[in-house]
Design a protein around this motif. Structure first.
Motif, mmCIF file in Angstrom:
data_model
loop_
_atom_site.group_PDB
_atom_site.id
_atom_site.type_symbol
_atom_site.label_atom_id
_atom_site.label_comp_id
_atom_site.label_asym_id
_atom_site.label_seq_id
_atom_site.Cartn_x
_atom_site.Cartn_y
_atom_site.Cartn_z
ATOM 1 N N VAL A 1 33.938 36.445 32.122
ATOM 2 C CA VAL A 1 35.282 35.925 32.392
ATOM 3 C C VAL A 1 35.231 34.988 33.590
ATOM 4 O O VAL A 1 34.649 35.327 34.632
ATOM 5 N N GLU A 2 35.816 33.814 33.439
ATOM 6 C CA GLU A 2 35.897 32.879 34.561
ATOM 7 C C GLU A 2 37.333 32.831 35.060
ATOM 8 O O GLU A 2 38.267 32.705 34.273
ATOM 9 N N VAL A 3 37.505 32.957 36.355
ATOM 10 C CA VAL A 3 38.840 32.886 36.952
ATOM 11 C C VAL A 3 38.833 31.817 38.031
ATOM 12 O O VAL A 3 37.800 31.507 38.627
ATOM 13 N N GLY A 4 40.009 31.252 38.269
ATOM 14 C CA GLY A 4 40.144 30.229 39.290
ATOM 15 C C GLY A 4 40.307 30.838 40.665
ATOM 16 O O GLY A 4 39.991 32.011 40.892
ATOM 17 N N ALA A 5 40.797 30.020 41.596
ATOM 18 C CA ALA A 5 41.021 30.499 42.955
ATOM 19 C C ALA A 5 42.000 31.658 42.947
ATOM 20 O O ALA A 5 42.990 31.655 42.213
ATOM 21 N N PHE A 6 41.720 32.681 43.762
ATOM 22 C CA PHE A 6 42.575 33.856 43.800
ATOM 23 C C PHE A 6 43.871 33.518 44.542
ATOM 24 O O PHE A 6 43.831 32.927 45.627
ATOM 25 N N ARG B 1 49.264 41.044 36.283
ATOM 26 C CA ARG B 1 48.978 40.638 34.905
ATOM 27 C C ARG B 1 50.251 40.478 34.092
ATOM 28 O O ARG B 1 50.212 39.948 32.978
ATOM 29 N N PHE B 2 51.358 40.938 34.610
ATOM 30 C CA PHE B 2 52.635 40.863 33.891
ATOM 31 C C PHE B 2 53.737 40.637 34.908
ATOM 32 O O PHE B 2 53.515 40.715 36.112
ATOM 33 N N GLY B 3 54.935 40.340 34.419
ATOM 34 C CA GLY B 3 56.059 40.000 35.286
ATOM 35 C C GLY B 3 56.804 41.218 35.797
ATOM 36 O O GLY B 3 56.261 42.058 36.484
ATOM 37 N N MET B 4 58.099 41.294 35.461
ATOM 38 C CA MET B 4 58.968 42.359 35.953
ATOM 39 C C MET B 4 58.980 42.408 37.481
ATOM 40 O O MET B 4 58.857 43.474 38.090
ATOM 41 N N GLU B 5 59.096 41.235 38.114
ATOM 42 C CA GLU B 5 59.185 41.194 39.572
ATOM 43 C C GLU B 5 60.549 41.700 40.021
ATOM 44 O O GLU B 5 61.544 41.582 39.303
ATOM 45 N N PHE B 6 60.574 42.244 41.234
ATOM 46 C CA PHE B 6 61.804 42.824 41.765
ATOM 47 C C PHE B 6 62.833 41.731 42.048
ATOM 48 O O PHE B 6 62.493 40.634 42.508
ATOM 49 N N GLY B 7 64.084 42.072 41.781
ATOM 50 C CA GLY B 7 65.203 41.243 42.207
ATOM 51 C C GLY B 7 66.100 42.061 43.124
ATOM 52 O O GLY B 7 66.623 43.113 42.714
ATOM 53 N N ASN C 1 41.043 44.089 29.343
ATOM 54 C CA ASN C 1 40.143 42.937 29.302
ATOM 55 C C ASN C 1 40.729 41.706 29.977
ATOM 56 O O ASN C 1 40.217 40.595 29.843
ATOM 57 N N VAL C 2 41.851 41.882 30.686
ATOM 58 C CA VAL C 2 42.464 40.803 31.459
ATOM 59 C C VAL C 2 42.318 41.154 32.937
ATOM 60 O O VAL C 2 42.630 42.272 33.351
ATOM 61 N N PHE C 3 41.844 40.204 33.737
ATOM 62 C CA PHE C 3 41.587 40.463 35.146
ATOM 63 C C PHE C 3 42.405 39.509 36.002
ATOM 64 O O PHE C 3 42.356 38.295 35.822
ATOM 65 N N ALA C 4 43.185 40.086 36.914
ATOM 66 C CA ALA C 4 44.069 39.294 37.769
ATOM 67 C C ALA C 4 43.863 39.681 39.224
ATOM 68 O O ALA C 4 44.590 40.505 39.773
ATOM 69 N N PRO C 5 42.844 39.084 39.880
ATOM 70 C CA PRO C 5 42.601 39.398 41.290
ATOM 71 C C PRO C 5 43.516 38.600 42.215
ATOM 72 O O PRO C 5 43.982 37.502 41.861
ATOM 73 N N LEU C 6 43.774 39.137 43.389
ATOM 74 C CA LEU C 6 44.504 38.406 44.416
ATOM 75 C C LEU C 6 44.174 38.990 45.777
ATOM 76 O O LEU C 6 43.727 40.139 45.882
ATOM 77 N N ASP D 1 43.220 42.678 51.954
ATOM 78 C CA ASP D 1 42.775 43.538 50.855
ATOM 79 C C ASP D 1 42.542 42.681 49.628
ATOM 80 O O ASP D 1 43.324 41.754 49.347
ATOM 81 N N LEU D 2 41.513 42.991 48.882
ATOM 82 C CA LEU D 2 41.286 42.362 47.578
ATOM 83 C C LEU D 2 41.798 43.321 46.512
ATOM 84 O O LEU D 2 41.357 44.478 46.441
ATOM 85 N N VAL D 3 42.754 42.842 45.735
ATOM 86 C CA VAL D 3 43.433 43.671 44.738
ATOM 87 C C VAL D 3 43.112 43.129 43.350
ATOM 88 O O VAL D 3 43.061 41.907 43.149
ATOM 89 N N MET D 4 42.880 44.037 42.398
ATOM 90 C CA MET D 4 42.675 43.602 41.016
ATOM 91 C C MET D 4 43.329 44.604 40.071
ATOM 92 O O MET D 4 43.067 45.804 40.137
#
Length: 582
Positions: free
Chosen positions: A265-270, A290-296, A419-424, A472-475
């Motif tokens: 898997v190739e990912v861009g800049a975190f 990896r998904f939305g549902m952000e707080f409002g 199988n989806v990776f979302a680091p930040l 912190d590195l989160v994934m």
């Protein structure tokens, strides 16, 4: 030699070769005049055939006596298999056996050694050495090895040096509880097992080893969860003459390398997110993006009516559940029951249905009109067909409760794809956090973490607002690594100990060696530690670290296989100058 080939190696190109194989009997099928045996080792399974017309009589007799998990050695000829098995790498061939030696017999195993076994977790942990023969467990351990080697190769290529640090060290009261080890030669004194090699890696920077790493066992005597063990493994790293940006770039590079090398898997800049932003948008400091549902946040649009539940709350906050308007009233009631569980702790939940015609139907229609609910939808980015779930109360507790609901909903909706990776990167943590029990500030990471540049003076007036030079590195909703730029000046470190409530005597007793080292030319330095067990699990598409540890402990911290911990006899206690009052 015991074998010329492994059991996963032979193919149709090997037909007519004489070979010797060894391994464990997985299953037998005896037809009287003909017997088939599946022979297994770490590399795979090969089918053996014993034929009374082609195999010696003594060989046929031995074959008929074989039991599951017998260890055998066979010699024979590779022949084409009549009923080929396309699901096996060796499914085109079988071995016509001419010689057999039983190397060891076996009791009947307590569970089947198959991918889908009939053994429960407790029995499999008791007989872990048998469980390791199963392909899923074996593959997990091989996968861990591949990740570890990829880490070593990458860091070595970047001029890092692997250096071992001591396991028998000094106990410190900060952080989790230590495991302690009595010293026989120093009566009444104890070593501690390291929770981290933190001070040693800082000393290595002072020693001029400007790029250090270690794949190291660490120990914490704390309550366990699925993702915790009393002993765990860290990829521990430190660098000298660096700023935060250097650390982030180096270990973002490592993580991208692992994702490509191990998962393809190739990912861009975190992306980078401050601690405050993560808490506001997701309710925790390790958000799964990896998904939305952000707080409002709804205070401004929900606290102007006569609904006292919201009016008296410090925070009113909601999320929009995609397609949630399709939930029945019974399903919504179950969600309300779920957030009211003691593990979550909410008192209830308000909901709003976003209808396809643009109208809204809520559980609080008595207090709010369509215009109000439209503002709620705008604040939570809700669309037609969605369901808005709203919680309220004290800010930190409410965010944690809604975060738990968000993750539960995502799990139910299949949004947490393995199988989806979302680091930040999560950055700008508070330097200190208030402890209600002790009524004082504690270091959020550890007492060697440096404040952000220019914020040291704030410690006197606004200690709770000081930001740490930490990251912190989160994934995928898990913290896989964390670190900071360290304090490298003795005067500043002394001030930090003062702010944390250490007396000068306590600071000297616990960390005097480090403080003294700072006086001999300590360079600017910083580092990070990855939790290897958790990193491997996530790269392997799972979150339970036990599946990737050869001999894990159970949820009570026990090794049920060797029955540890266990009492020691009185002679040992006497030799260690210890007394137990039982």
């Amino acid at each position: 030699m015991y074998r010329t080939h492994t059991n996963g190696e032979l193919r149709s190109t090997d037909i007519n070769k004489e070979v010797t194989l060894a391994g464990w009997v997985q299953k037998t099928r005896d037809k009287g005049f003909m017997t088939w045996v599946d022979l297994r080792d770490r590399y795979g399974v090969t089918q053996l055939i014993f034929d009374e017309d082609r195999s010696p009589e003594a060989v046929m007799k031995t074959a008929s006596s074989l039991g599951r998990e017998f260890v055998i050695q066979v010699t024979g000829t590779v022949i084409e298999r009549e009923s080929k098995n396309p699901n096996m790498p060796t499914g085109d061939i079988e071995i016509l056996v001419s010689e057999i030696i039983v190397l060891n017999t076996s009791l009947t195993p307590p569970f089947t050694i198959e991918t889908e076994t009939d053994g429960g977790e407790d029995i499999r942990m008791k007989y872990r050495y048998i469980d390791i023969r199963r392909k899923p467990v074996r593959d997990n351990l091989v996968f861990r090895h591949k990740v570890t080697m990829a880490v070593r190769n990458y860091l070595s290529s970047k001029d890092f040096v692997e250096i071992e640090t001591p396991y028998l060290i000094k106990s410190t009261p900060e952080g989790a509880r230590d495991f302690v080890v009595p010293s026989r030669m120093n009566e009444g004194q104890f070593y501690a097992l390291p929770q981290s090699p933190q001070t040693f890696k800082q000393l290595l920077m002072i020693g001029g080893m400007d790029k250090y790493f270690q794949i190291v066992k660490c120990f914490r005597d704390e309550d366990l969860r699925a993702d915790r063990q009393p002993e765990f493994t860290q990829i521990d790293c430190e660098m000298a003459f660096v700023e935060q940006e250097d650390i982030l770039n180096t270990f973002e590079g490592l993580t991208r390398h692992l994702l490509k090398e191990i998962n393809g898997v190739e990912v861009g800049a975190f992306p980078r997110m401050t601690f405050d932003e993560a808490m506001k948008r997701y309710g925790n400091d390790k958000p799964d993006i990896r998904f939305g549902m952000e707080f409002g946040e709804l205070n401004e649009v929900a606290q102007h009516k006569d609904f006292n539940v919201f009016n008296s709350a410090e925070l009113v906050v909601g999320i929009a559940v995609p397609g949630g308007n399709s939930y029945s009233r019974k399903e919504i009631d179950k969600l309300i029951d779920w957030v009211k569980r003691p593990q979550v702790g909410a008192k209830g939940m308000v909901y709003v249905r976003c209808n396809e015609d643009g109208s809204y139907k809520s559980s609080v229609d008595k207090f709010y009109d369509q215009e109000d609910l439209a503002k709620w939808a705008e604040s939570t980015d809700a669309k037609s067909g969605d369901l808005i779930c709203v919680l309220s109360g004290e800010t930190n507790k409410t965010r944690a409760q809604l975060s738990a609901l968000r993750m539960e909903l995502a799990e139910r909706m299949g949004l947490r794809k393995a199988n989806v990776f979302a680091p930040l990167w999560v950055i700008d943590f508070p330097l200190l956090e208030w402890d209600e029990e002790t009524e004082r500030f504690h270091a959020m990471h550890h007492p060697f973490t440096s404040p952000k540049p220019g914020q040291m003076e704030l410690l006197k007036t606004e200690p709770g607002n000081v930001k740490a030079n930490a990251y912190d590195l989160v994934m995928n909703g898990n913290e896989i690594g964390g670190g900071s730029i360290r304090i490298h000046d003795r005067a500043i470190q002394s001030k930090m100990f003062d702010y944390l409530g250490f007396t000068p005597e306590e600071a000297k007793a616990q960390f005097g060696f480090l403080m003294e080292a700072f006086e001999y030319g300590a360079p600017p330095h910083g580092g990070i530690a990855f939790g290897l067990d958790r990193l491997v699990a996530i790269l392997g598409g799972q979150e339970t670290i036990r599946d990737f540890i050869a001999f894990p402990k159970n949820n009570s911290g026990r090794d049920v296989m060797i029955d540890a911990p266990a009492p020691i006899d009185q002679e040992q206690l006497k030799e260690l100058n210890l007394k137990l009052d039982l």
